[in-house]
Scaffold this motif. Structure first.
Motif, short mmCIF file in Angstrom:
data_model
loop_
_atom_site.label_atom_id
_atom_site.label_comp_id
_atom_site.label_asym_id
_atom_site.label_seq_id
_atom_site.Cartn_x
_atom_site.Cartn_y
_atom_site.Cartn_z
N GLN A 3 0.81 -1.23 0.00
CA GLN A 3 0.00 0.00 0.00
C GLN A 3 0.84 1.27 0.00
O GLN A 3 0.53 2.24 -0.68
N LYS A 4 1.95 1.27 0.77
CA LYS A 4 2.82 2.46 0.81
C LYS A 4 3.37 2.77 -0.57
O LYS A 4 3.47 3.92 -0.98
N PHE A 6 2.04 1.80 -3.45
CA PHE A 6 0.91 2.21 -4.30
C PHE A 6 0.60 3.69 -4.08
O PHE A 6 0.44 4.45 -5.04
N ASP A 7 0.53 4.11 -2.83
CA ASP A 7 0.21 5.51 -2.53
C ASP A 7 1.26 6.46 -3.09
O ASP A 7 0.94 7.54 -3.59
N LYS A 8 2.53 6.06 -3.00
CA LYS A 8 3.61 6.90 -3.52
C LYS A 8 3.48 7.06 -5.04
O LYS A 8 3.57 8.18 -5.56
N ILE A 9 3.26 5.95 -5.74
CA ILE A 9 3.15 6.02 -7.21
C ILE A 9 1.88 6.77 -7.62
O ILE A 9 1.90 7.58 -8.55
N MET A 135 9.34 -6.68 -6.68
CA MET A 135 8.95 -5.65 -7.65
C MET A 135 7.51 -5.22 -7.39
O MET A 135 6.67 -6.03 -6.98
N PHE A 136 7.21 -3.97 -7.67
CA PHE A 136 5.84 -3.45 -7.54
C PHE A 136 5.07 -3.64 -8.84
O PHE A 136 3.88 -3.94 -8.85
N GLY A 137 5.78 -3.42 -9.95
CA GLY A 137 5.09 -3.47 -11.24
C GLY A 137 6.04 -3.85 -12.36
O GLY A 137 7.22 -4.17 -12.14
N THR A 138 5.52 -3.81 -13.58
CA THR A 138 6.27 -4.23 -14.76
C THR A 138 6.14 -3.17 -15.84
O THR A 138 5.31 -2.27 -15.75
N LYS A 139 6.96 -3.31 -16.89
CA LYS A 139 6.85 -2.43 -18.06
C LYS A 139 7.08 -3.24 -19.32
O LYS A 139 7.92 -4.14 -19.33
N MET A 140 6.32 -2.93 -20.38
CA MET A 140 6.52 -3.63 -21.66
C MET A 140 6.20 -2.68 -22.80
O MET A 140 5.26 -1.91 -22.75
#
Length: 294
Positions: A3-4, A6-9, A135-140
Motif C-alpha cells: 500500500q505504501k 501504491f500511494d507513492k506512485i 517488484m511493484f510493477g512491470t513495463k513492456m
C-alpha cells in the motif's frame, strides 16, 4: 501490492526513472556513457559494465525519493545486487524508491505500421521471480509508426492481454505503446491510440489497475481522459528521442502527466566524470525532470 508503494506512485510528486536498457539498447547506452564496445568482449562483461553504471546512478545522493517515485529495471539488474541487497530491495529499503521490471523480450518485425512485442513464453516464470524480488510493477513496450487502425488495435489488444496476466500475478503493469516521434502523422496516431486505450480501460474490472507509458503528445492534454480514468494508477511519459530540454518543455504543457525518461535522464553522465561532477550532472537532470513533472 504494498500500500505504501501504491500511494507513492498514485499520489506522489516526482517522476519514474527508466534504467531498463536491454541487450539491444545497452551498447548504445554504454557508448553514450563513454564506454565503447571495445571495452568488453562478451555479453556478461557488457551487463556487468551497465550494472556498474546503474549502481552509480542509484547510489548517487541525487537519486532520491524527494524527486523520484520509482525506477524501471532490466531483468539482469533486478537479479543483481547493490551493497549486498538485490536492486529492488536496495531501491525501496535504502532509497524509498519503488521498483519496476521490464518484462518484454523486444520488438517483432514491423507489420501494419506497428511493431508488436515478441512472444514471451517465459513470462509467468519471470513474474514469479519479480514477486520474489519485491517488484511493484512491470513495463513492456510496443512501437507505433503509422496511423493504421488495425495495427494500433493489435498493439493495444496485445498490451492489455499481457497486462491482465501481470495483474493476475499481483503486479501493476505499465502498458507502453510508444508512438514514433519521427512520424509525419504523429498527432493522428495519438488520437487513434487514445481512443483504443480508452475502449480497453472501460472493460476492466474495478480492481484491475494499470499504468500507461506514452510518448509526450503533440497536442497538449490529449491524454487527460486516460489520466483521469479510475483504472489508471498513473500516466507517465517517455522522452522517445527528444532531448531533455525539449521533452521537459512538452511535458510541462500536460496536466497530470509525469516523466519516465531514460536517455533524457542520463544524457550528460559519463564514466570518466569524478563523483562530484557525476552527482552534479545527475542532480541537474533530476531537478529539471522533476520540475517538468510537477
Amino acid at each position: 501490492m504494498e500500500q505504501k508503494q501504491f500511494d507513492k506512485i498514485k499520489n506522489g510528486n516526482g517522476f519514474i526513472a527508466a534504467l531498463d536498457q536491454s541487450g539491444g539498447s545497452t551498447p548504445k547506452a554504454l557508448a553514450a556513457y563513454g564506454v565503447p564496445e571495445s571495452s568488453y568482449s562478451s555479453e556478461d562483461e557488457m551487463f556487468d559494465l551497465v550494472h556498474e553504471m546503474r549502481t552509480r546512478i542509484i547510489t548517487s545522493p541525487a537519486f532520491n525519493p524527494d524527486h523520484i517515485l520509482g525506477a524501471i529495471l532490466f531483468e539482469q539488474t533486478m537479479d543483481s545486487k547493490i551493497e549486498g541487497k538485490y536492486t529492488g530491495d536496495y531501491l525501496w529499503d535504502e532509497k524509498g524508491i519503488v521498483p519496476f521490471i521490464k518484462v518484454d523480450k523486444g520488438l517483432a518485425d514491423e507489420e501494419k505500421g506497428v511493431q508488436l512485442m515478441k512472444p514471451n513464453p517465459g513470462l509467468d516464470d519471470l513474474l514469479k521471480r519479480a514477486n520474489e524480488r519485491n517488484m511493484f510493477g512491470t513495463k513492456m513496450r510496443s512501437v507505433i509508426k503509422e496511423p493504421n487502425k488495425d495495427g494500433i488495435k493489435d498493439v493495444v489488444d496485445q498490451q492489455f492481454d499481457v497486462g491482465k496476466q501481470i495483474i493476475e500475478a499481483g503486479l501493476v503493469p505499465i502498458i507502453e505503446p510508444e508512438v514514433d516521434i519521427n512520424s509525419d502523422l504523429k498527432e493522428s496516431i495519438e488520437e487513434m491510440l487514445r481512443d483504443e486505450i480508452l475502449k480497453h480501460l472501460n472493460t476492466l474490472k474495478e480492481d484491475q489497475l494499470v499504468m500507461l507509458k506514452l510518448t509526450i503528445p503533440s497536442k497538449a492534454n490529449l491524454y487527460k481522459t486516460l489520466i483521469d480514468h479510475p483504472n489508471v494508477v498513473r500516466v507517465v511519459a517517455l522522452s522517445g528521442g527528444y532531448s531533455r530540454d525539449e521533452a521537459n518543455e512538452m511535458l510541462k504543457k500536460n496536466d497530470g502527466l509525469i516523466a519516465s525518461f531514460s536517455r533524457a535522464l542520463s544524457q550528460d553522465l559519463n564514466a570518466d566524470q569524478s563523483d562530484e561532477a557525476f552527482n552534479a550532472e545527475l542532480e541537474k537532470a533530476v531537478l529539471s525532470i522533476y520540475n517538468a513533472s510537477i
